[in-house]
Scaffold this motif. Sequence first.
Motif, mmCIF file in Angstrom:
data_model
loop_
_atom_site.group_PDB
_atom_site.id
_atom_site.type_symbol
_atom_site.label_atom_id
_atom_site.label_comp_id
_atom_site.label_asym_id
_atom_site.label_seq_id
_atom_site.Cartn_x
_atom_site.Cartn_y
_atom_site.Cartn_z
ATOM 1 N N MET A 131 0.836 -1.208 0.000
ATOM 2 C CA MET A 131 0.000 0.000 0.000
ATOM 3 C C MET A 131 0.868 1.255 0.000
ATOM 4 O O MET A 131 0.628 2.204 -0.741
ATOM 5 C CB MET A 131 -0.923 -0.033 1.236
ATOM 6 N N THR A 175 -11.173 2.992 3.726
ATOM 7 C CA THR A 175 -9.951 2.199 3.881
ATOM 8 C C THR A 175 -9.673 1.893 5.351
ATOM 9 O O THR A 175 -9.398 0.746 5.721
ATOM 10 C CB THR A 175 -8.747 2.921 3.237
ATOM 11 N N MET A 203 -7.371 7.302 -1.692
ATOM 12 C CA MET A 203 -6.540 7.940 -0.670
ATOM 13 C C MET A 203 -5.559 8.918 -1.309
ATOM 14 O O MET A 203 -5.247 9.958 -0.740
ATOM 15 C CB MET A 203 -5.808 6.895 0.167
ATOM 16 N N SER A 213 -12.935 7.781 0.704
ATOM 17 C CA SER A 213 -12.002 6.670 0.516
ATOM 18 C C SER A 213 -11.119 6.453 1.739
ATOM 19 O O SER A 213 -10.824 5.311 2.108
ATOM 20 C CB SER A 213 -11.126 6.910 -0.714
ATOM 21 N N CYS A 244 -12.915 -1.051 -3.197
ATOM 22 C CA CYS A 244 -12.126 -2.009 -2.419
ATOM 23 C C CYS A 244 -10.738 -1.452 -2.152
ATOM 24 O O CYS A 244 -10.518 -0.248 -2.172
ATOM 25 C CB CYS A 244 -12.075 -3.349 -3.148
ATOM 26 N N THR A 245 -9.799 -2.332 -1.945
ATOM 27 C CA THR A 245 -8.429 -1.950 -1.612
ATOM 28 C C THR A 245 -7.790 -1.074 -2.692
ATOM 29 O O THR A 245 -7.035 -0.158 -2.381
ATOM 30 C CB THR A 245 -7.574 -3.232 -1.443
ATOM 31 N N ALA A 289 -17.903 -1.113 3.735
ATOM 32 C CA ALA A 289 -16.490 -1.297 4.065
ATOM 33 C C ALA A 289 -16.322 -2.334 5.179
ATOM 34 O O ALA A 289 -15.399 -3.147 5.141
ATOM 35 C CB ALA A 289 -15.860 0.039 4.467
ATOM 36 N N MET A 349 -9.898 -1.982 6.777
ATOM 37 C CA MET A 349 -8.687 -2.514 7.418
ATOM 38 C C MET A 349 -9.023 -2.947 8.852
ATOM 39 O O MET A 349 -8.659 -4.053 9.277
ATOM 40 C CB MET A 349 -7.588 -1.439 7.478
ATOM 41 N N HIS A 352 -10.461 2.498 -3.328
ATOM 42 C CA HIS A 352 -10.411 3.378 -2.158
ATOM 43 C C HIS A 352 -8.978 3.539 -1.653
ATOM 44 O O HIS A 352 -8.531 4.630 -1.353
ATOM 45 C CB HIS A 352 -11.265 2.805 -1.014
ATOM 46 N N GLY A 353 -8.265 2.411 -1.518
ATOM 47 C CA GLY A 353 -6.960 2.439 -0.876
ATOM 48 C C GLY A 353 -5.881 3.097 -1.710
ATOM 49 O O GLY A 353 -5.204 4.023 -1.255
#
Lengths: 149, 148
Positions: free
Chosen positions: A46, B126, B115, B122, B106-107, A88, B130, B110-111
């Motif tokens: 990430m 996230t 972000m 987002s 999803c990841t 989420a 998480m 949004h991630g």
Amino acid sequence: MKALVALASGTLFGMGLLLGGMTDPGKVIGFLDLAGRWDPSLAFVMGGALCVTFPTFQLLRLRGRPLLGERFYLPTRKDLDAPLLGGAVLFGVGWGIAGLCPGPAIANLVFGSPEVLGFVVAMIAGMWLRDRVATKAPPGASNAPVAAT
Amino acid sequence: MDIVVDLASWTRAGIGGAMIGIAAALLFSLNGRIAGVSGVLGTLVLDRPAGEAPWRGLFLAGLLLGALLMSLLRPDLAASTLQTGWPGMIAAGLIVGFGTRMGSGCTSGHGVCGMARLSRRSITATMTFMAAGFATVFVMRHVFGAAS
């Protein structure tokens, strides 16, 4: 040309997912298991991605339009609503059960596991089910706009 | 807390992440599209906007092609250790699909993309998924499960 960009982007994305370890559910659960032997690797996935996307997306905002297209396709909503949060939470629960999120699940299909194929088919069914439930809900309890995330 | 220190794995993760970032930056800067996998897939299969099937299909095909290429380049990394059996996989798939459709991403969407745009939705999503992921694994492994 835009089609070629999409293919190239997807390919690079898939290579990065596998190199980063995201396609291995064991690795993902190792990251999510804070109370066990915690493997922080995926935080670097990430982080590495954001190191590229953050400056790029911020610079592009100044430019106003993409290089090949006429406009950026972005979500228009700004408010925090219940579907965003509830969705989420659900997604996180499913991610924690299987160790798969949508991108890695699709990339993982190259390993030929029937269970992962089952996961992906169920995932599409889940998306479809959400639309069925959402369109039956009274007006106002609305779905997010089409703008894709 | 017991932390696994594996510098080689962290380096691969960082490089893999940067590749994902470059992929997302390419799609956004050239085509103006967000590389959010749940959105690309859900819109392709369910919303079907006119003329968008080719790029969406090619992006998803690319995910497979990329994973295949990398698994040929680094067969030692082509591991996939499933964490649950059929019932868990089907249930998790349903929940992930329902949740990402409901929560608009999803990841990746949004991630990695949201972000980077500093989108409040987002960033919140996230943090939420998480936290839900950490909580789920904690409950499954340390409350109900026998696994360490």
